[in-house]
Design a protein around this motif. Structure first.
Motif, PDB file in Angstrom:
ATOM      1  N   MET A   1       0.699  -1.094   0.611  1.00 16.05           N
ATOM      2  CA  MET A   1       0.081   0.220  -0.054  1.00 16.05           C
ATOM      3  C   MET A   1       0.823   1.231   0.342  1.00 16.05           C
ATOM      4  O   MET A   1       0.341   2.275  -0.662  1.00 16.05           O
ATOM      5  N   PHE A   2       1.618   1.314   0.839  1.00 10.76           N
ATOM      6  CA  PHE A   2       2.823   2.884   0.395  1.00 10.76           C
ATOM      7  C   PHE A   2       3.961   2.975  -0.494  1.00 10.76           C
ATOM      8  O   PHE A   2       4.152   3.485  -0.788  1.00 10.76           O
ATOM      9  N   ASP A   3       3.959   1.435  -1.328  1.00 14.83           N
ATOM     10  CA  ASP A   3       4.261   2.035  -2.310  1.00 14.83           C
ATOM     11  C   ASP A   3       3.923   2.313  -3.637  1.00 14.83           C
ATOM     12  O   ASP A   3       3.691   2.882  -4.852  1.00 14.83           O
ATOM     13  N   ALA A   4       2.241   2.186  -3.431  1.00 16.21           N
ATOM     14  CA  ALA A   4       1.268   2.433  -4.362  1.00 16.21           C
ATOM     15  C   ALA A   4       0.734   4.059  -3.979  1.00 16.21           C
ATOM     16  O   ALA A   4       0.685   4.749  -4.858  1.00 16.21           O
ATOM     17  N   MET A   5       0.869   4.587  -2.587  1.00 15.96           N
ATOM     18  CA  MET A   5       0.766   6.002  -2.787  1.00 15.96           C
ATOM     19  C   MET A   5       1.890   7.002  -3.450  1.00 15.96           C
ATOM     20  O   MET A   5       2.893   7.409  -3.421  1.00 15.96           O
ATOM     21  N   PRO A   6       1.115   7.546  -3.846  1.00 14.92           N
ATOM     22  CA  PRO A   6       1.286   9.158  -4.191  1.00 14.92           C
ATOM     23  C   PRO A   6       3.328   9.881  -3.696  1.00 14.92           C
ATOM     24  O   PRO A   6       3.388   9.998  -2.256  1.00 14.92           O
ATOM     25  N   LEU A   7       3.916  10.039  -4.382  1.00 15.22           N
ATOM     26  CA  LEU A   7       5.687  10.173  -3.826  1.00 15.22           C
ATOM     27  C   LEU A   7       4.916  11.683  -2.503  1.00 15.22           C
ATOM     28  O   LEU A   7       5.988  12.364  -1.552  1.00 15.22           O
ATOM     29  N   TYR A   9       3.484  11.849  -0.385  1.00 10.46           N
ATOM     30  CA  TYR A   9       3.343  11.930   0.974  1.00 10.46           C
ATOM     31  C   TYR A   9       4.873  11.895   1.569  1.00 10.46           C
ATOM     32  O   TYR A   9       5.104  10.702   1.252  1.00 10.46           O
ATOM     33  N   ASP A  10       5.080  12.357   2.187  1.00 11.53           N
ATOM     34  CA  ASP A  10       6.729  12.409   2.597  1.00 11.53           C
ATOM     35  C   ASP A  10       6.800  10.889   2.812  1.00 11.53           C
ATOM     36  O   ASP A  10       8.606  10.838   2.963  1.00 11.53           O
ATOM     37  N   ASP A  11       6.546  10.387   4.179  1.00  7.61           N
ATOM     38  CA  ASP A  11       6.450   9.572   4.437  1.00  7.61           C
ATOM     39  C   ASP A  11       6.879   7.611   4.073  1.00  7.61           C
ATOM     40  O   ASP A  11       7.172   6.975   4.335  1.00  7.61           O
ATOM     41  N   ALA A  12       6.199   8.644   3.030  1.00  9.02           N
ATOM     42  CA  ALA A  12       5.366   6.643   2.541  1.00  9.02           C
ATOM     43  C   ALA A  12       6.297   6.032   1.735  1.00  9.02           C
ATOM     44  O   ALA A  12       6.602   4.598   2.005  1.00  9.02           O
ATOM     45  N   GLN A  13       8.048   6.218   1.263  1.00 10.83           N
ATOM     46  CA  GLN A  13       9.191   5.657   1.243  1.00 10.83           C
ATOM     47  C   GLN A  13       9.694   4.982   3.090  1.00 10.83           C
ATOM     48  O   GLN A  13       9.834   3.959   2.361  1.00 10.83           O
ATOM     49  N   ARG A  20       9.017  -3.006   4.043  1.00 12.98           N
ATOM     50  CA  ARG A  20      10.149  -4.259   4.263  1.00 12.98           C
ATOM     51  C   ARG A  20      10.452  -4.934   5.103  1.00 12.98           C
ATOM     52  O   ARG A  20      11.378  -6.092   4.997  1.00 12.98           O
ATOM     53  N   TYR A  21      11.458  -3.871   5.594  1.00 10.34           N
ATOM     54  CA  TYR A  21      12.731  -4.313   6.799  1.00 10.34           C
ATOM     55  C   TYR A  21      11.544  -5.504   7.588  1.00 10.34           C
ATOM     56  O   TYR A  21      12.549  -6.686   8.321  1.00 10.34           O
ATOM     57  N   ILE A  22      10.584  -4.833   8.520  1.00  9.00           N
ATOM     58  CA  ILE A  22       9.935  -5.622   9.510  1.00  9.00           C
ATOM     59  C   ILE A  22       9.741  -7.581   8.381  1.00  9.00           C
ATOM     60  O   ILE A  22       9.818  -8.474   9.189  1.00  9.00           O
ATOM     61  N   ILE A  23       9.152  -7.557   7.521  1.00  9.73           N
ATOM     62  CA  ILE A  23       9.508  -8.622   6.564  1.00  9.73           C
ATOM     63  C   ILE A  23      10.568  -9.353   6.245  1.00  9.73           C
ATOM     64  O   ILE A  23      10.715 -10.505   6.851  1.00  9.73           O
ATOM     65  N   LEU A  41      15.595  -7.717   0.643  1.00  8.31           N
ATOM     66  CA  LEU A  41      16.969  -6.141   1.260  1.00  8.31           C
ATOM     67  C   LEU A  41      17.430  -5.952   0.096  1.00  8.31           C
ATOM     68  O   LEU A  41      18.203  -4.994   0.765  1.00  8.31           O
ATOM     69  N   PRO A  42      17.798  -6.004  -1.114  1.00 10.74           N
ATOM     70  CA  PRO A  42      18.235  -5.786  -1.976  1.00 10.74           C
ATOM     71  C   PRO A  42      17.983  -3.934  -1.709  1.00 10.74           C
ATOM     72  O   PRO A  42      18.301  -3.260  -2.003  1.00 10.74           O
ATOM     73  N   TYR A  43      16.013  -3.566  -1.402  1.00 11.44           N
ATOM     74  CA  TYR A  43      16.315  -2.034  -1.158  1.00 11.44           C
ATOM     75  C   TYR A  43      15.841  -1.940  -0.035  1.00 11.44           C
ATOM     76  O   TYR A  43      15.428  -0.476   0.416  1.00 11.44           O
ATOM     77  N   LEU A  44      17.220  -2.636   0.939  1.00 12.13           N
ATOM     78  CA  LEU A  44      17.331  -1.610   2.439  1.00 12.13           C
ATOM     79  C   LEU A  44      18.680  -1.416   2.524  1.00 12.13           C
ATOM     80  O   LEU A  44      19.099  -1.216   4.022  1.00 12.13           O
ATOM     81  N   LEU A  45      19.570  -1.511   1.511  1.00 13.79           N
ATOM     82  CA  LEU A  45      20.802  -1.516   1.735  1.00 13.79           C
ATOM     83  C   LEU A  45      20.773   0.038   2.451  1.00 13.79           C
ATOM     84  O   LEU A  45      22.310  -0.122   3.110  1.00 13.79           O
ATOM     85  N   GLU A  46      20.241   0.954   2.082  1.00  9.82           N
ATOM     86  CA  GLU A  46      20.777   2.280   2.817  1.00  9.82           C
ATOM     87  C   GLU A  46      20.093   2.482   3.538  1.00  9.82           C
ATOM     88  O   GLU A  46      19.567   4.144   4.574  1.00  9.82           O
TER      89      GLU A  46
END
Length: 203
Positions: A1-7, A9-13, A20-23, A41-46
């Motif tokens: 759902m957060f992935d689908a939110m418009p940018l 929304y500052d905290d969406a990403q 993703r981290y919790i999963i 994890l490839p999306y969480l390197l930073e």
């Protein structure tokens, strides 16, 4: 759902990363390293310790010191004290010493437990699982059935894997005593016991 939110929304990403981290952490706790490594994890390197989680999953999927990436990641993980990376490194690189005691003329991968005082036998030391560029000097301690002790260093150091040393010549029970013969092998630099073997000498 957060992935689908418009940018806008500052905290969406950020929230997306947190989900993703919790999963990913849950998958790792369930030992599902491949799913965490490939899907999240490839999306969480930073994000948080995502980089270390990514490296950790790779290590758990490639548990061999022959993998240069595994060893490089382990150094990074140990520097960050991430999970049990130090224990994994030790498991992959700690010296392993196997002691075999066989009768003269035998060539077996198993070790004798009993021998007659009239037999002759030998001790074989097998050194393996050397750390990268590792060199070790070994110290032995031999305790005879009469409780006399003989100790010293082996005549050479060991490096690399699968080094063998024939310890001494043919051993004959000293003084004809029966009882327990024990040999201990130590790391000379740290005086850490690496291996021990015992043999009962009978009539």
């Amino acid at each position: 759902m957060f992935d689908a939110m418009p940018l806008r929304y500052d905290d969406a990403q950020t929230e997306l990363c947190e989900c993703r981290y919790i999963i990913a952490m849950s998958l790792m706790d369930d030992l599902k390293y491949y799913a965490a490594y490939t899907d999240y994890l490839p999306y969480l390197l930073e994000y948080k310790d995502g980089k270390y989680a990514y490296e950790y999953c790779y290590v758990k999927m490639h548990l061999t010191k022959e993998d240069a990436t595994t060893m490089s990641y382990l150094e990074d993980l140990m520097g960050a004290q991430y999970r049990n990376s130090g224990a994994i490194y030790a498991e992959l690189t700690d010296w392993r010493i196997t002691i075999l005691i066989n009768r003269v003329g035998e060539n077996s991968d198993s070790s004798l437990k009993y021998v007659s005082k009239n037999d002759s036998w030998f001790i074989k030391i097998h050194v393996s699982n050397a750390p990268p560029n590792g060199v070790i000097v070994l110290h032995y301690e031999i305790i005879f059935p009469d409780n006399s002790v003989e100790s010293g260093k082996f005549y050479r150091s060991f490096e690399g894997d699968d080094s063998y040393l024939l310890c001494g010549d043919n051993w004959d029970p000293r003084y004809g005593d029966t009882g327990i013969f024990t040999i201990n092998i130590y790391d000379s630099s740290a005086q850490v016991l690496l291996a021990t073997a015992s043999l009962r000498i009978t009539n």
